[in-house]
Design a protein around this motif. Structure first.
Motif, mmCIF file in Angstrom:
data_model
loop_
_atom_site.group_PDB
_atom_site.id
_atom_site.type_symbol
_atom_site.label_atom_id
_atom_site.label_comp_id
_atom_site.label_asym_id
_atom_site.label_seq_id
_atom_site.Cartn_x
_atom_site.Cartn_y
_atom_site.Cartn_z
ATOM 1 N N GLY A 1 0.776 -1.230 0.000
ATOM 2 C CA GLY A 1 0.000 0.000 0.000
ATOM 3 C C GLY A 1 0.807 1.279 0.000
ATOM 4 N N ILE A 2 0.364 2.224 0.803
ATOM 5 C CA ILE A 2 0.993 3.542 0.855
ATOM 6 C C ILE A 2 2.435 3.447 1.319
ATOM 7 N N GLY A 3 2.707 2.552 2.265
ATOM 8 C CA GLY A 3 4.079 2.395 2.746
ATOM 9 C C GLY A 3 5.022 1.945 1.659
ATOM 10 N N ARG A 4 4.573 1.006 0.848
ATOM 11 C CA ARG A 4 5.414 0.524 -0.260
ATOM 12 C C ARG A 4 5.710 1.647 -1.240
ATOM 13 N N GLU A 5 4.694 2.369 -1.658
ATOM 14 C CA GLU A 5 4.890 3.440 -2.636
ATOM 15 C C GLU A 5 5.745 4.566 -2.054
ATOM 16 N N VAL B 1 -9.987 8.351 0.699
ATOM 17 C CA VAL B 1 -10.173 6.925 0.430
ATOM 18 C C VAL B 1 -9.104 6.460 -0.561
ATOM 19 N N VAL B 2 -8.360 5.459 -0.154
ATOM 20 C CA VAL B 2 -7.232 4.950 -0.935
ATOM 21 C C VAL B 2 -7.414 3.448 -1.104
ATOM 22 N N LEU C 1 -6.435 -2.143 3.692
ATOM 23 C CA LEU C 1 -7.272 -1.693 4.800
ATOM 24 C C LEU C 1 -8.692 -1.356 4.350
ATOM 25 N N THR C 2 -8.863 -1.017 3.068
ATOM 26 C CA THR C 2 -10.184 -0.641 2.566
ATOM 27 C C THR C 2 -10.829 -1.749 1.737
ATOM 28 N N ALA C 3 -10.327 -2.959 1.850
ATOM 29 C CA ALA C 3 -10.855 -4.075 1.060
ATOM 30 C C ALA C 3 -12.340 -4.314 1.319
ATOM 31 N N GLN C 4 -12.780 -4.117 2.564
ATOM 32 C CA GLN C 4 -14.178 -4.332 2.908
ATOM 33 C C GLN C 4 -15.087 -3.407 2.113
ATOM 34 N N ILE C 5 -14.655 -2.166 1.924
ATOM 35 C CA ILE C 5 -15.462 -1.200 1.184
ATOM 36 C C ILE C 5 -15.430 -1.508 -0.305
ATOM 37 N N LYS C 6 -14.266 -1.829 -0.823
ATOM 38 C CA LYS C 6 -14.114 -2.123 -2.246
ATOM 39 C C LYS C 6 -14.979 -3.301 -2.667
ATOM 40 N N ALA C 7 -15.239 -4.213 -1.737
ATOM 41 C CA ALA C 7 -16.037 -5.397 -2.058
ATOM 42 C C ALA C 7 -17.519 -5.081 -2.202
ATOM 43 N N ASN C 8 -17.928 -3.904 -1.754
ATOM 44 C CA ASN C 8 -19.328 -3.486 -1.837
ATOM 45 C C ASN C 8 -19.430 -2.352 -2.846
ATOM 46 N N GLN C 9 -19.935 -2.619 -4.032
ATOM 47 C CA GLN C 9 -19.906 -1.643 -5.117
ATOM 48 C C GLN C 9 -20.635 -0.352 -4.777
ATOM 49 N N ALA C 10 -21.788 -0.455 -4.124
ATOM 50 C CA ALA C 10 -22.540 0.752 -3.771
ATOM 51 C C ALA C 10 -21.762 1.610 -2.782
ATOM 52 N N TRP C 11 -21.137 0.953 -1.818
ATOM 53 C CA TRP C 11 -20.326 1.656 -0.815
ATOM 54 C C TRP C 11 -19.119 2.305 -1.497
#
Length: 259
Positions: free
Chosen positions: A22-26, A188-189, A193-203
């Motif tokens: 994620g952000i740390g790698r970049e 939102v990145v 950590l945000t995988a839960q949100i990405k899995a819900n298209q409406a969210w």
């Protein structure tokens, strides 16, 4: 002033904690690309090694290091095992999305321990050496949730707001010794950590429309802010919160009123 090299980090040693993804790698890759020697620290050593060897042109300036920031003794060992750190970047965080009344004390402790207590330990441990040497840059990752909240974000938001105040205090206390301390507040990145949100298209779509740019950020889009705060380009910047949120905290919703 040599403006052509304002963002160069040659001769600097940067320690990036959370560099395995994620952000740390970049951030680690960007710092190395600007001339810094980078220690890619992560609990997951394999992931840290992947970061350190990802770009063959930068491999000579990057090394992997395993570090559990929840282990106080490990942090203390790292001070002696690593060369003097000029730039400290820490991104590691966790979140438990629950309403306050549903939270358990164990979940509270888990989020606070990683997001705030570990940050305190890192600032204290590496800030001391920076102050003794008379220079340094500390960069921690807060969040838009340190300013704006929503249901289910109570403890995470509290830690991110607390981190801002911790870094502001570090700026006040260490500034006379030439050490700067700043926070970056992403929106939102697309990270694990945000995988839960990405899995819900409406969210996912709702969050994309909240900011002015109408989309999520990629981790690489945070790296420029890290390089800036680490470099002489930010030599008079300390105690600040740099929002890299696509306009999330500037825009009052997405309704476009009629003329």
């Amino acid at each position: 002033m040599d403006y052509a090299n304002l963002f160069r980090l040659d001769g600097k040693h940067a320690l990036v904690i959370g560099a395995g993804s994620g952000i740390g790698r970049e951030s680690a890759l960007a710092l190395a690309a600007h001339g810094a020697r980078v220690t890619c620290a992560d609990l997951n050593l394999t992931a840290a090694e992947e970061t350190a060897t990802l770009d063959h042109e930068l491999a000579g300036r990057m090394a992997a290091y395993q570090l559990n920031v929840l282990d106080d003794a490990a942090i203390e060992r790292s001070i002696t095992e690593l060369e003097a750190v000029d730039v400290l970047v820490f991104t590691a965080a966790t979140n438990v999305r629950k309403r306050i009344i549903d939270y358990t004390i164990e979940e509270f402790d888990r989020v606070v321990s990683l997001n705030l207590r570990a940050s305190f330990q890192l600032v204290r441990a590496f800030g001391r050496g920076m102050a003794e040497r008379g220079s340094g840059s500390i960069i921690g990752f807060s969040s838009i949730r340190g300013t704006t909240v929503e249901p289910g974000q109570s403890v995470y938001a509290a830690t991110k707001a607390g981190l801002v105040q911790l870094l502001r205090t570090a700026a006040a206390e260490l500034g006379p010794n030439g050490v700067r301390a700043n926070a970056i507040a992403p929106g939102v990145v697309e990270t694990p950590l945000t995988a839960q949100i990405k899995a819900n298209q409406a969210w996912y779509d709702a969050y994309a429309q909240k900011g002015a740019l109408g989309r999520w950020a990629q981790p690489s889009e945070l790296a420029g802010a890290v390089v800036y705060l680490a470099s002489d380009a930010a030599s008079f910047v300390t105690g600040s919160v740099l929002a890299v949120d696509g306009g999330w905290t500037a825009v009052d919703g997405r309704f476009d009123p009629p003329n």
